[in-house]
Design an enzyme around this catalytic site. Structure first.
Site, short mmCIF file in Angstrom:
data_model
loop_
_atom_site.label_atom_id
_atom_site.label_comp_id
_atom_site.label_asym_id
_atom_site.label_seq_id
_atom_site.Cartn_x
_atom_site.Cartn_y
_atom_site.Cartn_z
N TYR A 37 3.26 9.66 -11.40
CA TYR A 37 2.39 8.87 -10.52
C TYR A 37 1.44 8.00 -11.37
O TYR A 37 1.29 6.81 -11.12
CB TYR A 37 1.59 9.82 -9.62
N LYS B 188 1.39 3.95 -11.33
CA LYS B 188 0.21 3.19 -10.90
C LYS B 188 -0.32 2.27 -12.02
O LYS B 188 -0.81 1.18 -11.75
CB LYS B 188 -0.89 4.14 -10.40
N ILE C 48 -9.74 9.87 -2.14
CA ILE C 48 -10.03 9.42 -0.78
C ILE C 48 -9.42 10.38 0.24
O ILE C 48 -8.30 10.87 0.05
CB ILE C 48 -9.43 7.99 -0.54
N ASN D 239 0.81 -1.23 0.00
CA ASN D 239 0.00 0.00 0.00
C ASN D 239 0.84 1.28 0.00
O ASN D 239 0.35 2.33 -0.41
CB ASN D 239 -0.92 -0.04 1.24
#
Ligand code: NAP
Length: 259
Positions: free
Chosen positions: A164, A168, A197, A91
């Site tokens: 990023y 990912k 989030i 994570n």
């Protein structure tokens, strides 16, 4: 108690989605090892988790998951302390805004390393331990799974996060390769791609009302998500309930991509 007698490692477990996931796994019976760079954050998170149980179930291992030597030390510690590993949650991650033309090579490497190379290193060194356990007698039949935290950005380009987004997207692809490799020994590998989030990672952005409004406008569910709404899905992917699921990505974006 879907994780009763299971050992789990969660990287980036000192805050946000990682901490929520470690809490959820331990609530369902797992012993959890919390990994991250900041010892103080890990200590706080493990104390919070242990306060929910009659005996301690959370332990910490401060490490930088982009550094192979530190990941090897982590694997050694897991082997010595627990002898086996059933659940791995990759994570740890992070981002920083910059246009491609303004991105330094050092920043490119840093974002690639923390989001993608870390998944390679931790999966390689802890995956070997999981593989050994999978091949050993009765223990071998226990549910074993790796869940990698990717991102909505791995599915959709972001103008200010090219490093990023590409890292990912790499996590989503690496997940599939690893799933193929480990299927033979019964280890499932999946990724979860969160949308926007509320966590320390997005704290600054969420101070900006205009930005929050634009997220609400662009999300079918018209709100930002909570860390627990991602940890629920990560936990499902890691659990025996997902026994026929491997090599897939679960997009949890509140309906951003369908708008
Ligand atoms: P967060 O609270 O900042 O969590 C990231 C964690 O990773 C931190 O606890 C950090 O702790 C740890 N970490 C960073 N670099 C590390 C390294 N080199 N070695 C070990 N640990 C490291 O943010 P979050 O939102 O929960 O992020 C969790 C994951 O979700 C990340 O992979 C992120 O990319 C992904 N994600 C988040 C969102 C969102 O909207 N929040 C959306 C999509 C995907 P230390 O700094 O102490 O090491």
């Amino acid at each position: 108690m879907r994780f009763s007698q299971s050992i789990a490692v969660v990287t980036g477990a000192g805050s946000g989605i990682g901490k929520a996931t470690a809490m959820r796994l331990s609530d369902e019976g797992a012993k959890v090892l919390l990994v991250g760079r900041t010892k103080g954050k890990l200590e706080e998170a493990s104390a919070e988790i242990n306060a929910r149980h009659p005996i301690p179930v959370a332990d910490i291992f401060p490490a930088d998951v982009t550094v192979e030597e530190e990941v090897m030390e982590l694997a050694k510690y897991v082997k010595e302390q627990y002898r086996d590993l059933h659940i791995l949650i990759n994570n740890a991650g992070g981002s920083k805004s910059s246009k491609l033309l303004d991105t330094s090579a050092a920043d490119w490497d840093m974002i690639q390393h923390v989001n993608l190379k870390s998944v390679f290193l931790v999966s390689k060194h802890l995956g070997k331990l999981m593989e050994e356990g999978a091949g050993s007698g009765n223990e071998g039949s226990r549910n074993r799974a790796i869940v990698n935290v990717a991102s909505l950005s791995g599915h959709q380009a972001g103008a200010f996060i090219p490093h990023y987004s590409s890292a990912k997207a790499g996590v989503i692809s690496l997940t599939k390769s690893l799933a193929l490799e480990l299927a033979a020994v019964g280890i499932r590998v999946n990724s979860v791609s969160p949308g926007f989030i509320e966590t320390p990672l997005t704290e600054d952005g969420l101070q900006n009302e205009k930005f929050v409004k634009s997220i609400q406008r662009n999300t079918a569910l018209e709100r930002v998500g909570k860390a627990e709404e991602i940890s629920n899905v990560i936990t499902f992917a890691a659990s025996p309930e997902a026994s026929y699921m491997t090599g897939t990505d679960l997009l949890v974006d509140g309906g951003w991509l369908i708008k």
